[in-house]
Scaffold this motif. Structure first.
Motif, PDB file in Angstrom:
ATOM      1  N   VAL A  60      41.594  51.369 -15.359  1.00 31.82           N
ATOM      2  CA  VAL A  60      40.978  52.695 -15.454  1.00 31.82           C
ATOM      3  C   VAL A  60      40.033  52.724 -16.652  1.00 31.82           C
ATOM      4  O   VAL A  60      40.304  52.125 -17.697  1.00 31.82           O
ATOM      5  N   THR A  61      38.900  53.393 -16.502  1.00 32.60           N
ATOM      6  CA  THR A  61      37.903  53.412 -17.575  1.00 32.60           C
ATOM      7  C   THR A  61      38.318  54.372 -18.685  1.00 32.60           C
ATOM      8  O   THR A  61      39.030  55.355 -18.441  1.00 32.60           O
ATOM      9  N   PRO A  62      37.873  54.101 -19.911  1.00 32.43           N
ATOM     10  CA  PRO A  62      38.162  55.025 -21.022  1.00 32.43           C
ATOM     11  C   PRO A  62      37.655  56.439 -20.742  1.00 32.43           C
ATOM     12  O   PRO A  62      38.298  57.417 -21.136  1.00 32.43           O
ATOM     13  N   LEU A  63      36.519  56.548 -20.055  1.00 29.88           N
ATOM     14  CA  LEU A  63      35.965  57.866 -19.751  1.00 29.88           C
ATOM     15  C   LEU A  63      36.899  58.645 -18.829  1.00 29.88           C
ATOM     16  O   LEU A  63      37.177  59.836 -19.068  1.00 29.88           O
ATOM     17  N   ARG A  64      37.380  57.988 -17.761  1.00 32.22           N
ATOM     18  CA  ARG A  64      38.294  58.654 -16.835  1.00 32.22           C
ATOM     19  C   ARG A  64      39.587  59.065 -17.550  1.00 32.22           C
ATOM     20  O   ARG A  64      40.086  60.178 -17.373  1.00 32.22           O
ATOM     21  N   MET A  65      40.122  58.154 -18.364  1.00 35.16           N
ATOM     22  CA  MET A  65      41.335  58.447 -19.102  1.00 35.16           C
ATOM     23  C   MET A  65      41.132  59.628 -20.048  1.00 35.16           C
ATOM     24  O   MET A  65      41.995  60.500 -20.189  1.00 35.16           O
ATOM     25  N   THR A  66      39.962  59.660 -20.681  1.00 34.62           N
ATOM     26  CA  THR A  66      39.666  60.735 -21.630  1.00 34.62           C
ATOM     27  C   THR A  66      39.576  62.077 -20.932  1.00 34.62           C
ATOM     28  O   THR A  66      40.061  63.091 -21.458  1.00 34.62           O
ATOM     29  N   MET A  67      38.966  62.122 -19.754  1.00 35.25           N
ATOM     30  CA  MET A  67      38.851  63.376 -19.019  1.00 35.25           C
ATOM     31  C   MET A  67      40.243  63.930 -18.670  1.00 35.25           C
ATOM     32  O   MET A  67      40.495  65.133 -18.769  1.00 35.25           O
ATOM     33  N   ILE A  68      41.144  63.031 -18.272  1.00 30.16           N
ATOM     34  CA  ILE A  68      42.513  63.461 -17.956  1.00 30.16           C
ATOM     35  C   ILE A  68      43.222  63.950 -19.216  1.00 30.16           C
ATOM     36  O   ILE A  68      43.874  65.003 -19.229  1.00 30.16           O
TER      37      ILE A  68
END
Length: 399
Positions: free
Chosen positions: A54-62
């Protein structure tokens, strides 16, 4: 799964696990643990948290969505909130910053909660950037007002370079991870080592993964300021009544302190008994060139716990043979340690300091683990009238 189900927004739910302060004797905050409600209505771990790709961006949004929800749970309290952030997410925060303001800071400020009530836990995951870059990103978080914790220190995946570079406010140690990854004796030694590191860099220790009374005692004995784990409270959707948790934990802390006081009293009595026996011995020495001769038999007759006897000069260089017990009444004379310098050992300069304070009595070291004997050892020491230091090693009985 049809297209409608695929586009249906996920319902994220933060669970809160209590964090107990040993100093304040109450719950002082909660760690936010992300969950999502599945199609059956059950709460499960967010799938992305288990996906290494999973990308850092996706993780950050969650994580930002979970943060907003978590903040509502502590808004009308004085509680601290612990939130996780991977090294790559730290860098992403910096890249998305507006001026001097980080996105995470704006989310917290919108809730009206002071930034210093949020503890950002840097996870043990490896990052795409070097330690120096991570340290710079963490420093920006700290400048914003966040407190910093480093997660899973001591586990196989953590590294001391990151610990030294970040110098976190809180060092988190997971007892279960630590016990699974290393042998029992090494486990004890690493806990002692991490305790010393925390003192040297001014960090507080938070022990998580506490599931039993024994583990709670181990954590407190190892310098814990904060405690976390199923023994204190499980992750829940609501903040559990602090008094309930306090009523569980505080009596155990009282029992721990009572046990430690009894243990200290026994140690003092043991030391008095050994010192009383050692005081009966005349510490005679005969010098033959660069070698000193003593009467080792008199020491081994005193007490069966005495395992070794040797003599050094004032600089710490061993000038007598190394006498080692082999049986109830027997011992061997080991010449291989002659002229070895022991001043690097922690007990040596403690011995010197104690001699300056009180040269007339036997001194005693703190216990340490002896790899050769595979037991805890305590060292008694004394300087005779010729200026030679006698060292007597005793093994400590288990229990």
């Amino acid at each position: 799964m049809n297209a409608i189900e695929e586009t249906k927004p996920k319902q994220y739910v933060p669970l809160l696990q209590p964090i107990f302060s040993v100093e304040e004797q109450t719950v002082i905050g909660y760690e936010s643990l992300g969950r999502v409600r599945d199609e059956k209505g059950s709460l499960v771990v967010v799938p992305e948290f288990l996906d290494p790709h999973v990308t850092p961006l996706r993780m950050t949004m969650i994580d930002r969505e979970l943060l907003r929800l978590s903040l509502t749970n502590i808004k009308d309290t004085s509680d601290q909130l612990f939130v996780n952030m991977s090294p790559d997410q730290v860098i992403l925060e910096y890249e998305e910053s507006k001026g001097n303001s980080l996105p995470i800071a704006e989310i917290v400020q919108e809730s009206g909660i002071p930034l210093d009530r949020i503890v950002v836990e840097i996870t043990e995951k490896s990052g795409s950037y070097g330690t120096d870059v991570l340290a710079a990103g963490v420093e920006l978080l700290r400048e914003q007002g966040f407190r910093i914790a480093l997660d899973d220190v001591g586990s196989e995946s953590s590294n001391l370079e990151r610990l030294g570079a970040i110098k976190p406010d809180i060092i988190k140690i997971d007892l279960n991870h630590l016990k699974k990854s290393i042998e029992k004796r090494e486990y004890q030694s690493i806990l002692e080592y991490l305790k010393q590191i925390s003192l040297s860099i001014g960090s507080q220790l938070l022990f998580e993964g506490i599931e039993t009374e024994e583990e709670l005692y181990q954590a407190v004995s190892s310098g814990a300021t904060f405690l976390q784990g199923y023994f204190l409270g499980r992750p829940l959707q609501y903040r559990e009544d602090k008094q309930i948790i306090k009523d569980v934990v505080v009596p155990h802390l009282h029992l721990y302190h009572e046990s430690k006081r009894n243990e200290v009293a026994k140690e003092i009595e043991f030391e008095k008994q050994i010192k009383s026996k050692l005081t009966t011995l005349p510490l005679k020495t005969i010098t033959l060139g660069d070698r000193v001769i003593i009467d080792p038999q008199s020491f081994f007759k005193l007490d069966p716990l005495i395992q070794r006897v040797y003599v050094t000069d004032w600089q710490g260089t061993q000038v007598s043979p190394y006498y080692e017990r082999t049986s109830e009444s027997g011992f061997v004379e080991n010449m291989s340690f002659l002229q070895k310098n022991w001043s690097y050992m922690p007990f040596f300069y403690k011995h010197v300091k104690q001699v300056f304070r009180d040269s007339g009595n036997w001194q005693v070291s703190d216990p340490y683990w002896d790899k050769t004997l595979k037991k805890k050892v305590i060292v008694f020491s004394h300087v005779n009238e010729m200026g030679y230091s006698f060292f007597v090693d005793l093994v400590l009985e288990e229990g």
